[in-house]
Write an enzyme that holds these catalytic residues in place. Structure first.
Site, mmCIF file in Angstrom:
data_model
loop_
_atom_site.group_PDB
_atom_site.id
_atom_site.type_symbol
_atom_site.label_atom_id
_atom_site.label_comp_id
_atom_site.label_asym_id
_atom_site.label_seq_id
_atom_site.Cartn_x
_atom_site.Cartn_y
_atom_site.Cartn_z
ATOM 1 N N LYS A 1 -2.899 -40.967 2.268
ATOM 2 C CA LYS A 1 -3.125 -39.713 2.988
ATOM 3 C C LYS A 1 -1.879 -39.199 3.720
ATOM 4 O O LYS A 1 -1.687 -38.007 3.892
ATOM 5 C CB LYS A 1 -4.270 -39.868 3.986
ATOM 6 C CG LYS A 1 -5.630 -39.885 3.313
ATOM 7 C CD LYS A 1 -6.734 -39.595 4.317
ATOM 8 C CE LYS A 1 -8.073 -39.457 3.628
ATOM 9 N NZ LYS A 1 -8.586 -40.752 3.124
ATOM 10 N N GLU B 1 -9.705 -31.778 10.902
ATOM 11 C CA GLU B 1 -11.053 -32.321 11.080
ATOM 12 C C GLU B 1 -11.102 -33.604 10.283
ATOM 13 O O GLU B 1 -10.345 -33.799 9.332
ATOM 14 C CB GLU B 1 -12.110 -31.322 10.611
ATOM 15 C CG GLU B 1 -12.671 -31.527 9.232
ATOM 16 C CD GLU B 1 -11.730 -31.117 8.116
ATOM 17 O OE1 GLU B 1 -10.785 -30.350 8.383
ATOM 18 O OE2 GLU B 1 -11.926 -31.593 6.987
ATOM 19 N N SER C 1 -5.434 -46.745 -3.722
ATOM 20 C CA SER C 1 -5.214 -45.705 -2.713
ATOM 21 C C SER C 1 -5.020 -46.240 -1.296
ATOM 22 O O SER C 1 -4.344 -45.619 -0.486
ATOM 23 C CB SER C 1 -6.375 -44.713 -2.733
ATOM 24 O OG SER C 1 -7.608 -45.383 -2.546
HETATM 25 C C1 PLP Z 1 -9.563 -40.848 2.196
HETATM 26 C C2 PLP Z 1 -9.408 -41.904 1.179
HETATM 27 C C3 PLP Z 1 -9.823 -41.733 -0.152
HETATM 28 C C4 PLP Z 1 -10.551 -40.510 -0.620
HETATM 29 O O1 PLP Z 1 -9.834 -39.326 -0.505
HETATM 30 P P1 PLP Z 1 -9.211 -38.570 -1.756
HETATM 31 O O2 PLP Z 1 -8.810 -37.257 -1.236
HETATM 32 O O3 PLP Z 1 -10.274 -38.503 -2.805
HETATM 33 O O4 PLP Z 1 -8.077 -39.386 -2.218
HETATM 34 C C5 PLP Z 1 -9.581 -42.744 -1.059
HETATM 35 N N1 PLP Z 1 -8.989 -43.902 -0.688
HETATM 36 C C6 PLP Z 1 -8.576 -44.103 0.578
HETATM 37 C C7 PLP Z 1 -7.936 -45.409 0.917
HETATM 38 C C8 PLP Z 1 -8.774 -43.122 1.548
HETATM 39 O O5 PLP Z 1 -8.378 -43.357 2.806
#
Ligand code: PLP
Length: 414
Positions: free
Chosen positions: A110, A132, A398
């Site tokens: 993020k 938000e 992610s």
């Molecule tokens: C917020 C988050 C997501 C989901 O958000 P996307 O916008 O779909 O990427 C996925 N993995 C992690 C670790 C997150 O913090």
């Protein structure tokens, strides 16, 4: 622009697409195929229009690129490794790489976007930031870059979510951000979104609104995808180094709003030899009433300022989604993903809580990496796919699992 009801009536729902050599690109009005646009109240028009008119020239400016790349390198910790997962590859009898977004500063992808947007806000002459947040992860990523830049920051968060996500609320406060409770409606994400929009309407000149995924009115989905596209930019040269080719056979990513997936797919959108695999959260099962799998359960509608697929009742009320993973617990998906789904360019899978938790524990045991439960959904899809022995699969990891420790403990089974 104008009121969403009248605009919605004008939307052409005709399906027209061509798979071969298809361009997944936003058009000048902010549409990906039938999805996207800017469905906003008239009073928000000046803010969004200022952004729309300036974002491309700012992003393409050489000194902006330089500053962005420098921070990605020295602050975020990029490039993140592309790790060949030997034991996981043995299990699935193929070649699996993990793109280690979990190693970014703050523990997830993020921050790539919040660094980009705060630099953009500065170029637009803004002094204040609002955002938000639902689970609090985007709030933390925003609070982080506001501390970095010495900018005032207010994050709106539903009162119910504040109680559920206490550690993230405290993280934001430590970082110097004011967390404002949204007390209307269900006191969750959509109420926080409404409050943030209202705040922005009242402070159009000095404030930038940082949206955390490829959602929201145009130009946000395109802008956020561009900031996250560094993920696939790196995968290309990293794979070239280790495998002698830039393109894997599959790229796999989880989808909440869709920003990590959009970043991992971005430079492969028009590469037909790369299969794009998006994984949604099926919660307790897609027929259980407790799911967040938008492409399975959703219909076209307007959410958070754009036309997309969303989970809704027959009279258009947004249905509360459910997933064990807070980051995937969102009732829609970004318009780019709605288009990937409708056009068939992307393949969509969903994984239940149970499948994701098992996959998270499996990765921990096989590779010594405890993934975020969001990312564990992407890993769970490996069980549902079939590959050849020399297929190359890149899974976008992610985020890391530290924030999910309580959930792992409650789940047990390890
Ligand atoms: C917020 C988050 C997501 C989901 O958000 P996307 O916008 O779909 O990427 C996925 N993995 C992690 C670790 C997150 O913090």
């Amino acid at each position: 622009m104008g009121n969403s009801g009248s605009l919605l009536a004008k939307i052409v729902t005709e399906l027209r697409f061509e798979l071969k050599g298809m361009k997944i690109e936003v058009d000048s009005r902010g549409y990906y195929g039938n999805f996207g646009g800017a469905y906003i109240p008239e009073m928000l028009f000046p803010n969004v229009e200022e952004l729309r008119q300036n974002y491309l020239s700012i992003l393409q400016d050489a000194s902006f690129r330089q500053e962005f790349d420098h921070l990605l390198k020295t602050y975020v910790g990029r490039p993140t490794p592309l790790y060949y997962a030997t034991r996981l590859s043995e299990k699935y009898q193929s070649k699996i790489y993990l793109k280690r977004e979990d190693l970014c500063h703050t523990g997830a992808h993020k921050v790539n976007n919040t660094v980009g947007q705060i630099l953009l806000a500065k170029r637009l002459g803004k002094q204040k930031i609002i955002a938000e947040t639902g689970a609090g992860q985007h709030g933390v990523a925003t609070a982080t870059v506001c501390a970095l830049m010495g900018m005032e920051c207010i994050v709106y968060m539903g009162e119910v979510d504040m109680a559920r996500q206490r550690p993230n609320v405290e993280r934001m406060r430590i970082l110097g951000t004011e967390v404002r409770p949204a007390r209307s409606g269900s006191k969750t994400l959509k109420d926080a979104t409404n409050e943030a929009m209202r705040h922005w309407i009242n402070h159009p000149v000095d404030t930038h609104y940082i949206i955390g995924s490829v959602v929201g009115p145009h130009p946000y989905p395109d802008m956020v995808a561009r900031f996250q596209s560094v993920i696939s930019e790196e995968i290309k040269w990293q794979l070239k180094e280790t495998e002698g080719r830039e393109n894997p056979d599959f790229v796999v990513a989880c989808v909440g709003g869709g920003s990590n997936a959009a970043g991992a797919f971005y430079h492969y959108f028009d590469q037909d030899d790369v299969q794009l695999i998006a994984v949604e959260a099926a919660g307790l099962g897609n027929q259980s009433g407790e799911s967040a799998a938008t492409t399975v359960l959703g219909k076209p509608g307007v959410l958070h300022g754009s036309k997309t697929l969303l989970m809704q009742t027959s009279d258009g009320q947004v249905v509360e989604p459910y997933s064990i993973s807070a980051g995937l617990d969102y009732p829609g998906i970004g318009p780019v993903h709605a288009h990937l789904f409708e056009s068939g360019r992307g393949q969509f899978y969903s994984a239940t809580d149970e499948e994701a938790m098992k996959a998270g524990i499996l990765l921990s045991r096989l590779e010594g990496i405890i993934p975020a439960i969001e990312s564990a959904h992407a890993l769970a899809a490996l069980d549902k796919m079939s590959f050849e022995q020399d297929d190359i699969i890149v899974v976008n990891l992610s985020g890391r699992g530290d924030k999910d420790l309580e959930t792992y403990i409650k789940w047990g089974g390890y």
